[in-house]
Write a protein that holds these residues in place. Sequence first.
Motif, PDB file in Angstrom:
ATOM      1  N   LEU A  79     -18.812  58.259  19.638  1.00 44.97           N
ATOM      2  CA  LEU A  79     -17.418  58.467  19.237  1.00 44.97           C
ATOM      3  C   LEU A  79     -16.470  57.561  20.008  1.00 44.97           C
ATOM      4  O   LEU A  79     -15.536  56.995  19.429  1.00 44.97           O
ATOM      5  CB  LEU A  79     -17.030  59.937  19.416  1.00 44.97           C
ATOM      6  CG  LEU A  79     -17.670  60.909  18.428  1.00 44.97           C
ATOM      7  CD1 LEU A  79     -17.331  62.346  18.796  1.00 44.97           C
ATOM      8  CD2 LEU A  79     -17.225  60.595  17.015  1.00 44.97           C
ATOM      9  N   LEU A  80     -16.695  57.396  21.304  1.00 46.45           N
ATOM     10  CA  LEU A  80     -15.850  56.495  22.096  1.00 46.45           C
ATOM     11  C   LEU A  80     -16.007  55.045  21.640  1.00 46.45           C
ATOM     12  O   LEU A  80     -15.029  54.291  21.583  1.00 46.45           O
ATOM     13  CB  LEU A  80     -16.178  56.623  23.589  1.00 46.45           C
ATOM     14  CG  LEU A  80     -15.662  57.881  24.274  1.00 46.45           C
ATOM     15  CD1 LEU A  80     -16.176  57.957  25.713  1.00 46.45           C
ATOM     16  CD2 LEU A  80     -14.143  57.912  24.257  1.00 46.45           C
ATOM     17  N   MET A 104     -16.844  54.030  18.581  1.00 47.09           N
ATOM     18  CA  MET A 104     -16.170  53.906  17.289  1.00 47.09           C
ATOM     19  C   MET A 104     -14.655  53.871  17.467  1.00 47.09           C
ATOM     20  O   MET A 104     -13.961  53.120  16.792  1.00 47.09           O
ATOM     21  CB  MET A 104     -16.573  55.067  16.377  1.00 47.09           C
ATOM     22  CG  MET A 104     -18.009  54.962  15.891  1.00 47.09           C
ATOM     23  SD  MET A 104     -18.576  56.414  14.986  1.00 47.09           S
ATOM     24  CE  MET A 104     -17.416  56.500  13.648  1.00 47.09           C
ATOM     25  N   TRP A 105     -14.135  54.666  18.372  1.00 44.57           N
ATOM     26  CA  TRP A 105     -12.694  54.697  18.636  1.00 44.57           C
ATOM     27  C   TRP A 105     -12.222  53.347  19.175  1.00 44.57           C
ATOM     28  O   TRP A 105     -11.184  52.837  18.778  1.00 44.57           O
ATOM     29  CB  TRP A 105     -12.382  55.806  19.640  1.00 44.57           C
ATOM     30  CG  TRP A 105     -10.922  55.917  19.966  1.00 44.57           C
ATOM     31  CD1 TRP A 105     -10.273  55.383  21.034  1.00 44.57           C
ATOM     32  CD2 TRP A 105      -9.935  56.589  19.207  1.00 44.57           C
ATOM     33  NE1 TRP A 105      -8.952  55.682  20.992  1.00 44.57           N
ATOM     34  CE2 TRP A 105      -8.702  56.430  19.868  1.00 44.57           C
ATOM     35  CE3 TRP A 105      -9.966  57.314  18.027  1.00 44.57           C
ATOM     36  CZ2 TRP A 105      -7.521  56.957  19.388  1.00 44.57           C
ATOM     37  CZ3 TRP A 105      -8.787  57.850  17.558  1.00 44.57           C
ATOM     38  CH2 TRP A 105      -7.587  57.665  18.237  1.00 44.57           C
ATOM     39  N   GLY A 106     -13.003  52.753  20.062  1.00 42.87           N
ATOM     40  CA  GLY A 106     -12.629  51.467  20.649  1.00 42.87           C
ATOM     41  C   GLY A 106     -12.691  50.317  19.657  1.00 42.87           C
ATOM     42  O   GLY A 106     -11.942  49.353  19.773  1.00 42.87           O
ATOM     43  N   ARG A 154     -12.165  50.567  16.300  1.00 43.97           N
ATOM     44  CA  ARG A 154     -11.484  50.850  15.045  1.00 43.97           C
ATOM     45  C   ARG A 154     -10.511  49.750  14.648  1.00 43.97           C
ATOM     46  O   ARG A 154     -10.338  49.460  13.478  1.00 43.97           O
ATOM     47  CB  ARG A 154     -10.775  52.196  15.101  1.00 43.97           C
ATOM     48  CG  ARG A 154      -9.511  52.195  15.931  1.00 43.97           C
ATOM     49  CD  ARG A 154      -8.915  53.589  16.073  1.00 43.97           C
ATOM     50  NE  ARG A 154      -7.666  53.557  16.775  1.00 43.97           N
ATOM     51  CZ  ARG A 154      -7.524  53.340  18.070  1.00 43.97           C
ATOM     52  NH1 ARG A 154      -8.589  53.132  18.817  1.00 43.97           N
ATOM     53  NH2 ARG A 154      -6.344  53.320  18.642  1.00 43.97           N
ATOM     54  N   SER A 155      -9.870  49.091  15.612  1.00 45.10           N
ATOM     55  CA  SER A 155      -8.925  48.024  15.281  1.00 45.10           C
ATOM     56  C   SER A 155      -9.634  46.726  14.915  1.00 45.10           C
ATOM     57  O   SER A 155      -9.020  45.821  14.360  1.00 45.10           O
ATOM     58  CB  SER A 155      -7.979  47.788  16.452  1.00 45.10           C
ATOM     59  OG  SER A 155      -8.717  47.312  17.564  1.00 45.10           O
TER      60      SER A 155
END
Length: 146
Positions: A23-24, A26-28, A30-31
């Motif tokens: 999850l971390l 994917m969050w990092g 995303r941009s």
Amino acid sequence: MKPKNQRLVLITAATAAVLLAVLLGMWGLRSQASFFFTPADIAAGKAAEGQAARLGGMVEKGSVRHEPDGVTIRFAVTDGKAETPVTYRGIVPDLFREGSGAVAEGRMQSGTFVADTILAKHDERYMPPELGNLSAEHKAGKTLEK
């Protein structure tokens, strides 16, 4: 605590740690994600304004225009169903030309795709210039002697 319960707690903690790491990650990233669109997709309104995207298709013949500043180029990309105007500021690749395939990376802005990068595609028959003479001689039945 019994060994069986210790293993269950360890497996649960390891699974939670792996899930958190995914999850971390994917969050990092995303941009950094960019979606691939065709001109027909853009005409259908699938590309959001300002969203990072890639536009792929053929450079429309007769559409390439160089601006007076010498570094801005305007052209249209088509997929046979629709066409999308593109603006690019920079030096285009050597293989970029009308009627050839291209992928533009950038974002939609007021109905025009503003590209940050242009990638030119070549067909499967591409032969580097250095090997062009070698290929012609090979077809003629000649061999190279060193």
